[in-house]
Scaffold this motif. Structure first.
Motif, PDB file in Angstrom:
ATOM      1  N   PHE A 281       0.830  -1.205   0.000  1.00  0.00           N
ATOM      2  CA  PHE A 281       0.000   0.000   0.000  1.00  0.00           C
ATOM      3  C   PHE A 281       0.863   1.253   0.000  1.00  0.00           C
ATOM      4  O   PHE A 281       0.552   2.233  -0.697  1.00  0.00           O
ATOM      5  N   LYS A 282       1.955   1.252   0.774  1.00  0.00           N
ATOM      6  CA  LYS A 282       2.817   2.433   0.845  1.00  0.00           C
ATOM      7  C   LYS A 282       3.393   2.785  -0.528  1.00  0.00           C
ATOM      8  O   LYS A 282       3.363   3.954  -0.944  1.00  0.00           O
ATOM      9  N   HIS A 283       3.885   1.790  -1.249  1.00  0.00           N
ATOM     10  CA  HIS A 283       4.467   2.060  -2.569  1.00  0.00           C
ATOM     11  C   HIS A 283       3.400   2.528  -3.563  1.00  0.00           C
ATOM     12  O   HIS A 283       3.642   3.430  -4.377  1.00  0.00           O
ATOM     13  N   PHE A 284       2.221   1.931  -3.491  1.00  0.00           N
ATOM     14  CA  PHE A 284       1.104   2.365  -4.338  1.00  0.00           C
ATOM     15  C   PHE A 284       0.759   3.818  -4.043  1.00  0.00           C
ATOM     16  O   PHE A 284       0.606   4.644  -4.954  1.00  0.00           O
ATOM     17  N   LEU A 285       0.644   4.144  -2.771  1.00  0.00           N
ATOM     18  CA  LEU A 285       0.270   5.488  -2.341  1.00  0.00           C
ATOM     19  C   LEU A 285       1.318   6.510  -2.751  1.00  0.00           C
ATOM     20  O   LEU A 285       0.989   7.590  -3.285  1.00  0.00           O
ATOM     21  N   MET A 286       2.589   6.201  -2.514  1.00  0.00           N
ATOM     22  CA  MET A 286       3.644   7.153  -2.829  1.00  0.00           C
ATOM     23  C   MET A 286       3.715   7.446  -4.317  1.00  0.00           C
ATOM     24  O   MET A 286       3.881   8.606  -4.734  1.00  0.00           O
ATOM     25  N   GLU A 287       3.568   6.431  -5.137  1.00  0.00           N
ATOM     26  CA  GLU A 287       3.632   6.628  -6.593  1.00  0.00           C
ATOM     27  C   GLU A 287       2.498   7.527  -7.075  1.00  0.00           C
ATOM     28  O   GLU A 287       2.718   8.466  -7.847  1.00  0.00           O
ATOM     29  N   ARG A 288       1.284   7.257  -6.601  1.00  0.00           N
ATOM     30  CA  ARG A 288       0.135   8.036  -7.045  1.00  0.00           C
ATOM     31  C   ARG A 288       0.195   9.470  -6.505  1.00  0.00           C
ATOM     32  O   ARG A 288      -0.072  10.430  -7.240  1.00  0.00           O
ATOM     33  N   LEU A 289       0.529   9.607  -5.230  1.00  0.00           N
ATOM     34  CA  LEU A 289       0.504  10.929  -4.622  1.00  0.00           C
ATOM     35  C   LEU A 289       1.592  11.828  -5.186  1.00  0.00           C
ATOM     36  O   LEU A 289       1.359  13.010  -5.459  1.00  0.00           O
ATOM     37  N   ARG A 290       2.790  11.281  -5.388  1.00  0.00           N
ATOM     38  CA  ARG A 290       3.872  12.086  -5.963  1.00  0.00           C
ATOM     39  C   ARG A 290       3.482  12.583  -7.353  1.00  0.00           C
ATOM     40  O   ARG A 290       3.674  13.766  -7.685  1.00  0.00           O
ATOM     41  N   ALA A 291       2.921  11.714  -8.175  1.00  0.00           N
ATOM     42  CA  ALA A 291       2.528  12.092  -9.530  1.00  0.00           C
ATOM     43  C   ALA A 291       1.453  13.182  -9.503  1.00  0.00           C
ATOM     44  O   ALA A 291       1.518  14.159 -10.273  1.00  0.00           O
ATOM     45  N   ASP A 292       0.469  13.048  -8.624  1.00  0.00           N
ATOM     46  CA  ASP A 292      -0.618  14.025  -8.585  1.00  0.00           C
ATOM     47  C   ASP A 292      -0.164  15.369  -8.030  1.00  0.00           C
ATOM     48  O   ASP A 292      -0.601  16.423  -8.498  1.00  0.00           O
ATOM     49  N   LEU A 293       0.723  15.351  -7.033  1.00  0.00           N
ATOM     50  CA  LEU A 293       1.209  16.617  -6.486  1.00  0.00           C
ATOM     51  C   LEU A 293       2.083  17.357  -7.494  1.00  0.00           C
ATOM     52  O   LEU A 293       2.019  18.580  -7.618  1.00  0.00           O
ATOM     53  N   LEU A 294       2.888  16.612  -8.238  1.00  0.00           N
ATOM     54  CA  LEU A 294       3.734  17.255  -9.241  1.00  0.00           C
ATOM     55  C   LEU A 294       2.914  17.787 -10.409  1.00  0.00           C
ATOM     56  O   LEU A 294       3.344  18.696 -11.119  1.00  0.00           O
ATOM     57  N   ALA A 295       1.716  17.239 -10.612  1.00  0.00           N
ATOM     58  CA  ALA A 295       0.857  17.665 -11.730  1.00  0.00           C
ATOM     59  C   ALA A 295      -0.134  18.749 -11.344  1.00  0.00           C
ATOM     60  O   ALA A 295      -0.994  19.111 -12.137  1.00  0.00           O
ATOM     61  N   LEU A 296      -0.021  19.283 -10.125  1.00  0.00           N
ATOM     62  CA  LEU A 296      -0.963  20.326  -9.700  1.00  0.00           C
ATOM     63  C   LEU A 296      -0.898  21.524 -10.649  1.00  0.00           C
ATOM     64  O   LEU A 296       0.177  21.945 -11.072  1.00  0.00           O
ATOM     65  N   PRO A 297      -2.062  22.087 -10.953  1.00  0.00           N
ATOM     66  CA  PRO A 297      -2.111  23.216 -11.906  1.00  0.00           C
ATOM     67  C   PRO A 297      -1.720  24.536 -11.250  1.00  0.00           C
ATOM     68  O   PRO A 297      -2.549  25.421 -11.044  1.00  0.00           O
ATOM     69  N   ILE A 298      -0.438  24.651 -10.927  1.00  0.00           N
ATOM     70  CA  ILE A 298       0.027  25.870 -10.268  1.00  0.00           C
ATOM     71  C   ILE A 298       0.384  26.886 -11.363  1.00  0.00           C
ATOM     72  O   ILE A 298       1.258  26.629 -12.199  1.00  0.00           O
ATOM     73  N   PRO A 299      -0.269  28.045 -11.401  1.00  0.00           N
ATOM     74  CA  PRO A 299      -0.006  29.038 -12.451  1.00  0.00           C
ATOM     75  C   PRO A 299       1.424  29.577 -12.368  1.00  0.00           C
ATOM     76  O   PRO A 299       2.089  29.465 -11.332  1.00  0.00           O
ATOM     77  N   ALA A 300       1.856  30.168 -13.462  1.00  0.00           N
ATOM     78  CA  ALA A 300       3.177  30.792 -13.479  1.00  0.00           C
ATOM     79  C   ALA A 300       3.244  31.887 -12.423  1.00  0.00           C
ATOM     80  O   ALA A 300       2.287  32.632 -12.221  1.00  0.00           O
ATOM     81  N   GLN A 301       4.354  31.981 -11.739  1.00  0.00           N
ATOM     82  CA  GLN A 301       4.503  32.971 -10.682  1.00  0.00           C
ATOM     83  C   GLN A 301       4.719  34.353 -11.297  1.00  0.00           C
ATOM     84  O   GLN A 301       5.435  34.504 -12.287  1.00  0.00           O
ATOM     85  N   SER A 302       4.127  35.347 -10.638  1.00  0.00           N
ATOM     86  CA  SER A 302       4.241  36.716 -11.170  1.00  0.00           C
ATOM     87  C   SER A 302       5.513  37.403 -10.708  1.00  0.00           C
ATOM     88  O   SER A 302       5.815  38.494 -11.151  1.00  0.00           O
ATOM     89  N   ASP A 303       6.219  36.753  -9.755  1.00  0.00           N
ATOM     90  CA  ASP A 303       7.436  37.425  -9.256  1.00  0.00           C
ATOM     91  C   ASP A 303       8.640  36.827  -9.951  1.00  0.00           C
ATOM     92  O   ASP A 303       9.699  36.798  -9.449  1.00  0.00           O
TER      93      ASP A 303
END
Length: 303
Positions: A281-303
């Motif tokens: 479960f840990k390996h399943f969770l880490m793989e999915r969570l890392r991929a989803d966090l890295l794919a977050l739609p964070i807009p380009a920074q204005s600074d």
């Protein structure tokens, strides 16, 4: 009283009430009804012949005798937990229960889908999801696996760092249309700021807010990051949030440097490092969570 008169399973309820301070919180922790905890505490006190708790309006408080009993019960509980971890670590079956705890945003946003997909593949492993930032004790098996944002996890736990998340200043387009767009830290003092209640003052972001933002500019407070994010979506003001709170309804204004970074860790007790179902479960969770966090739609920074 003879020890043979003692129902040892009642001690589990005694321990939960002693730690939680109320029947309701103990019932929630044990996943039983309020009346069950009430009945088992009364049964234990009847068996030992003394009151272990004072019933007060604000909850259950240990009596002097209860404090003495707690010291013994804690030691018994620790030994039972050690034995359980030993047996679980020798269990190679892909079946059983895993208790996982995660903070609100990660738990609500990601974990339900992960649990559904995992249980499709491993139907004999059942997942209990415990939502919150409370420091559930992995040694006492209050949780088997914890997802936590922390710069330094406890030394006694086995941890894997997934990634670090920056913090940003976030606001809804409607708010920015009415009040303008701040370009950096110096502009925040003139805006409506959403801050935290005392619960989150330990985080660098909100410590900075309390020291640098005039009290009259703090227009609302929330007890967790999900609440702060929701207030920002509603246009109440600007919220300072880690980037896992990024949403299409919010604009990221600039990187909020005083927030530092939130390191996301997956933690387990070292005695369970070889437990097969937990490792799967840990390996399943880490793989999915890392991929989803890295794919977050964070807009380009204005600074």
């Amino acid at each position: 009283m003879e020890l043979t008169d003692l129902n040892w399973s009642d001690l589990k309820y005694f321990l939960a009430v002693a730690r939680c301070g109320s029947l309701a919180r103990a019932a929630d922790r044990l996943q039983v009804t309020h009346s069950t905890v009430f009945r088992r505490i009364n049964s234990l006190e009847s068996a030992v012949g003394v009151k272990l708790f004072a019933r007060l309006p604000e909850g259950y408080r240990l009596t002097d005798t209860g404090v003495e009993v707690l010291a013994y019960v804690e030691r018994v509980s620790d030994r039972i937990d050690e034995l359980q971890r030993l047996l679980d670590n020798r269990n190679d079956n892909l079946s059983g229960v895993i208790n996982v705890t995660a903070p609100h945003n990660l738990a609500y946003r990601f974990l339900p889908d992960y649990i559904r997909d995992f249980q499709t593949e491993y139907p004999d492993i059942h997942i209990n999801l415990l939502v919150g930032n409370d420091d559930l004790n992995l040694s006492r098996r209050e949780a088997d696996l914890a997802i936590r944002a922390t710069p330094a996890p406890p030394d006694y736990l086995v941890g894997h760092k997934l990634l670090s998340l920056a913090w940003g200043a976030y606001a809804a387009p409607g708010y920015l249309k009415l009040f303008g767009r701040p370009e950096g830290l110096a502009d925040l003092a003139g805006h409506c700021i959403i801050s935290s209640r005392l619960d989150l003052f330990r985080l660098p972001a909100f410590d900075w807010v309390e020291r640098n933002i005039p009290p009259e500019r703090i227009v609302a407070r929330g007890s967790d990051l999900v609440t702060l994010s929701a207030l920002a979506v509603a246009g109440v003001g600007i919220a300072l949030l880690p980037d896992d709170q990024a949403k299409p309804e919010l604009e990221r204004l600039f990187t909020f440097e005083p927030g530092q970074c939130s390191d996301i860790w997956v933690l387990i007790h070292p005695d369970l490092r070889d437990n097969r179902r937990l490792q799967v479960f840990k390996h399943f969770l880490m793989e999915r969570l890392r991929a989803d966090l890295l794919a977050l739609p964070i807009p380009a920074q204005s600074d």
